[in-house]
Design an enzyme around this catalytic site. Structure first.
Site, PDB file in Angstrom:
ATOM      1  N   SER A  33       0.845  -1.194   0.000  1.00  0.00           N
ATOM      2  CA  SER A  33       0.000   0.000   0.000  1.00  0.00           C
ATOM      3  C   SER A  33       0.880   1.244   0.000  1.00  0.00           C
ATOM      4  O   SER A  33       2.068   1.169  -0.335  1.00  0.00           O
ATOM      5  CB  SER A  33      -0.939  -0.035   1.211  1.00  0.00           C
ATOM      6  OG  SER A  33      -1.938   0.958   1.100  1.00  0.00           O
ATOM      7  N   ASN A  34       0.326   2.379   0.347  1.00  0.00           N
ATOM      8  CA  ASN A  34       1.099   3.620   0.445  1.00  0.00           C
ATOM      9  C   ASN A  34       0.499   4.480   1.542  1.00  0.00           C
ATOM     10  O   ASN A  34      -0.507   4.106   2.156  1.00  0.00           O
ATOM     11  CB  ASN A  34       1.121   4.348  -0.905  1.00  0.00           C
ATOM     12  CG  ASN A  34      -0.272   4.719  -1.350  1.00  0.00           C
ATOM     13  OD1 ASN A  34      -0.929   5.558  -0.741  1.00  0.00           O
ATOM     14  ND2 ASN A  34      -0.754   4.073  -2.414  1.00  0.00           N
ATOM     15  N   SER A  35       1.091   5.621   1.788  1.00  0.00           N
ATOM     16  CA  SER A  35       0.722   6.399   2.973  1.00  0.00           C
ATOM     17  C   SER A  35      -0.350   7.457   2.705  1.00  0.00           C
ATOM     18  O   SER A  35      -0.509   8.386   3.487  1.00  0.00           O
ATOM     19  CB  SER A  35       1.962   7.036   3.582  1.00  0.00           C
ATOM     20  OG  SER A  35       2.687   7.696   2.583  1.00  0.00           O
ATOM     21  N   ALA A  98      -4.624   7.375  -4.419  1.00  0.00           N
ATOM     22  CA  ALA A  98      -3.252   6.933  -4.661  1.00  0.00           C
ATOM     23  C   ALA A  98      -3.319   5.423  -4.890  1.00  0.00           C
ATOM     24  O   ALA A  98      -3.133   4.621  -3.973  1.00  0.00           O
ATOM     25  CB  ALA A  98      -2.370   7.274  -3.468  1.00  0.00           C
TER      26      ALA A  98
END
Ligand code: CTP
Ligand code: CA
Length: 225
Positions: A33-35, A98
């Site tokens: 995943s990402n932040s 995102a």
């Protein structure tokens, strides 16, 4: 910002917003995943609903409350986000998600046990949600993307605008103070298909969202050259 006091009405306008990260499973308890926190997308959804738009918010896993009057569809993966987005009829699309560009190609259905050596994961490309909407775009529809860049922002963002057949792309330069992931404020440069370039100065994300809606919903003859 004046539009917060007297916002132009978006009554009857159908708006689709994507927001947040996606999660791509490695095994039942681990993911890629990402932040992204989803804050910018949620702020756009809230601002559009406040102006009377019919807003559908397709959200990846985030901890934010649903803005008042917004219909929310929760998803986890890029594939789910694509399916949810394609199911919405929208006049205006703002893609703030995102989306993970890659997902583990062969997720394990059991928890992976560690071994002595390194682990190699093969990743597959995920679908591009916004590009898919761009391929299906119809007359009168407005498509807005976001681009988070660390270098050559204008050039990379313009290339995305062309490739995904967008009307506008909101460029965020990561590393600038007060912009990007996990900050309460943001600073954007909106690049238009017609060569327009509109700066939105550092402000709380609610004000940025209002200013973004002002620009992308203005009649073409109102837009700055
Ligand atoms: N986007 C999307 N689906 C994807 C990837 C991106 O809908 N699978 C959308 C984002 O929501 C954003 C825009 O496309 O509005 C640009 O995303 P970005 O990650 O900056 O562009 P990419 O095309 O993925 O290029 P790269 O990450 O290599 O810079
Ligand atoms: Ca990407």
């Amino acid at each position: 910002h004046p539009s917060i006091l007297h916002p132009p009405s978006l009554s009857g306008v159908r708006v689709l917003v994507t927001a947040g990260p996606t999660r791509e499973a490695i095994d039942p308890v681990r993911f890629l995943s990402n932040s992204s926190t989803g804050t910018m997308g949620f702020a756009v959804a809230e601002a559009a609903a406040r102006r009377g738009a019919r807003v559908t918010l397709v959200a990846g896993p985030v901890t934010l409350a649903t803005p008042p009057g917004v219909e929310r569809v929760d998803v986890e993966t890029a594939d789910e986000m694509l399916a949810a987005a394609l199911a919405v009829e929208a006049d205006l699309v703002v893609a703030a998600a995102a989306v993970s560009d890659y997902a583990p190609a062969e997720p394990s259905d059991q928890k992976l046990k560690k071994g002595e050596g390194d682990l190699v994961l093969r990743l597959r490309r995920t679908p591009d949600v916004l590009a898919a909407l761009g391929e299906r775009r119809r007359d009168g529809q407005t498509l807005v993307g976001f681009a988070l860049e660390t270098h050559d922002g204008d050039a990379h963002a313009r290339a995305k605008l062309e490739r995904k057949r967008l009307d506008w792309i909101a460029l965020n330069v990561q590393g600038e103070p007060g912009a990007g992931f996990g900050t309460g404020t943001n600073r954007l440069t909106l690049l238009g298909r017609g060569g327009q370039r509109v700066e939105i100065a550092t402000a709380p994300k609610a004000e940025i969202a209002a200013a973004l809606l002002d620009v992308v919903t203005a009649a073409p003859h109102d837009a700055a050259p």
